[in-house]
Enzyme design. Structure first.
Site, PDB file in Angstrom:
ATOM      1  N   GLU A  90       0.490 -13.871   8.817  1.00 24.17           N
ATOM      2  CA  GLU A  90      -0.432 -13.631   7.714  1.00 24.17           C
ATOM      3  C   GLU A  90       0.232 -14.034   6.401  1.00 24.17           C
ATOM      4  OE1 GLU A  90      -3.208 -13.272   5.447  1.00 24.17           O
ATOM      5  OE2 GLU A  90      -3.782 -12.434   7.403  1.00 24.17           O
ATOM      6  N   ASP A 117       2.210 -19.207   7.009  1.00 24.33           N
ATOM      7  CA  ASP A 117       1.250 -19.979   7.777  1.00 24.33           C
ATOM      8  C   ASP A 117       1.546 -19.891   9.283  1.00 24.33           C
ATOM      9  OD1 ASP A 117      -0.426 -21.958   8.849  1.00 24.33           O
ATOM     10  OD2 ASP A 117      -0.205 -23.240   7.096  1.00 24.33           O
ATOM     11  N   ASP A 139     -10.811 -17.774   7.303  1.00 25.34           N
ATOM     12  CA  ASP A 139     -11.548 -18.282   6.145  1.00 25.34           C
ATOM     13  C   ASP A 139     -12.520 -19.359   6.613  1.00 25.34           C
ATOM     14  OD1 ASP A 139     -10.206 -16.611   4.433  1.00 25.34           O
ATOM     15  OD2 ASP A 139      -8.731 -18.109   3.830  1.00 25.34           O
ATOM     16  N   LYS A 143     -18.187 -25.121   2.231  1.00 22.63           N
ATOM     17  CA  LYS A 143     -18.627 -26.414   1.710  1.00 22.63           C
ATOM     18  C   LYS A 143     -18.117 -27.548   2.588  1.00 22.63           C
ATOM     19  CE  LYS A 143     -18.832 -24.784  -3.073  1.00 22.63           C
ATOM     20  NZ  LYS A 143     -18.313 -24.957  -4.457  1.00 22.63           N
ATOM     21  N   ASP A 175     -18.025 -14.512  11.828  1.00 25.09           N
ATOM     22  CA  ASP A 175     -19.380 -14.042  11.527  1.00 25.09           C
ATOM     23  C   ASP A 175     -20.119 -15.058  10.654  1.00 25.09           C
ATOM     24  OD1 ASP A 175     -17.870 -13.591   9.261  1.00 25.09           O
ATOM     25  OD2 ASP A 175     -18.314 -11.457   9.099  1.00 25.09           O
ATOM     26  N   THR A 217     -12.468  -3.836  12.947  1.00 25.31           N
ATOM     27  CA  THR A 217     -11.706  -3.553  11.729  1.00 25.31           C
ATOM     28  C   THR A 217     -12.655  -3.307  10.556  1.00 25.31           C
ATOM     29  OG1 THR A 217     -11.572  -5.878  11.072  1.00 25.31           O
ATOM     30  CG2 THR A 217      -9.858  -5.043  12.551  1.00 25.31           C
TER      31      THR A 217
END
Length: 237
Positions: A90, A117, A139, A143, A175, A217
């Site tokens: 993370e 990373d 993430d 776009k 999601d 979570t």
């Protein structure tokens, strides 16, 4: 490899994540950065190959969570599977601070962290070294011009296939409907990976049933996406 737009003098993969810090880290958590993290940190993957067996001798399995957020899922899975080495990656430092607190409070001994990373760790792992890879709510980079920053692309999928043991599994959860379609296509065309949650019904409804061992979570409960969570499960042949 491409030029990082944040540093035009260094060639590295495009960042697949946003900010690495937001609010100030709480004092008690900051102490854990100096005391606990050095004892459970994954050795620098840029320094050479990583040997999971050296991180936890005697571990019965090795799992890797890519982007563990606040660490709730990582820590709960570690508590449920004390004989499994849990490697968590993370880059968001506030998330690392939260995970350190959870690890400390629960006295877990089977977690190792990489505060950067996850692709660095994946690249440094030997072939067929992981039993499971988990990518939960990465993430989405909505776009079209930013899609190239998505963590799960053809290159990453190929690396995951390389490091999974035969029968090992990768779980991808999002999601955002567009990202689910994107991820499904890339996992399906990755040699060596086979979809395992092919049930009855049409896509994506057939992938909306959480696996029995899924840990919900606080992030998931916020429902920030445009669909109910979609769970993709693939195994290594």
């Amino acid at each position: 490899m491409v030029t990082d737009p944040d540093n035009p003098f260094i060639d590295r993969p495009l960042r697949s994540f946003g900010r690495i810090k937001s609010r100030a880290i709480k004092p008690k958590q900051a102490v854990l950065f100096d005391t606990l993290l050095p004892t459970i940190a994954v050795p620098d993957p840029k320094a050479g190959p990583l040997d999971p067996a050296a991180l936890m001798p005697g571990a019965k399995a090795v799992w890797l969570e890519v982007g563990f957020g606040g660490g709730e899922h990582l820590v709960e899975q570690a508590a449920r599977h004390p004989d499994t080495l849990m490697i968590g990656c993370e880059p968001f430092l506030n998330g690392v601070a939260s995970a350190l607190r959870h690890i400390d409070e629960r006295g877990l001994k089977n977690v190792r962290l990489h505060a950067d990373d996850a692709r660095e760790v994946l690249d440094a792992l030997p072939d067929t070294s992981l039993d499971r890879v988990m990518i939960l709510f990465p993430d989405p980079w909505h776009k079209a011009r930013h899609n190239k920053r998505r963590l799960l692309n053809d290159d990453t999928a190929a690396v995951i296939a390389r490091v999974l043991k035969p029968g090992g599994r990768v779980r991808f959860v999002t999601d955002w409907a567009d990202y689910a379609d994107w991820a499904l296509g890339r996992l399906q065309r990755t040699p060596g990976l086979t979809e395992t949650n092919v049930g009855e019904g049409d896509w994506p409804q057939r992938a909306m049933t959480p696996p029995a061992d899924h840990v919900v979570t606080r992030y998931e409960e916020k429902r920030l996406g445009d669909t109910a969570p979609i769970f993709l499960e693939f195994s290594r042949a």
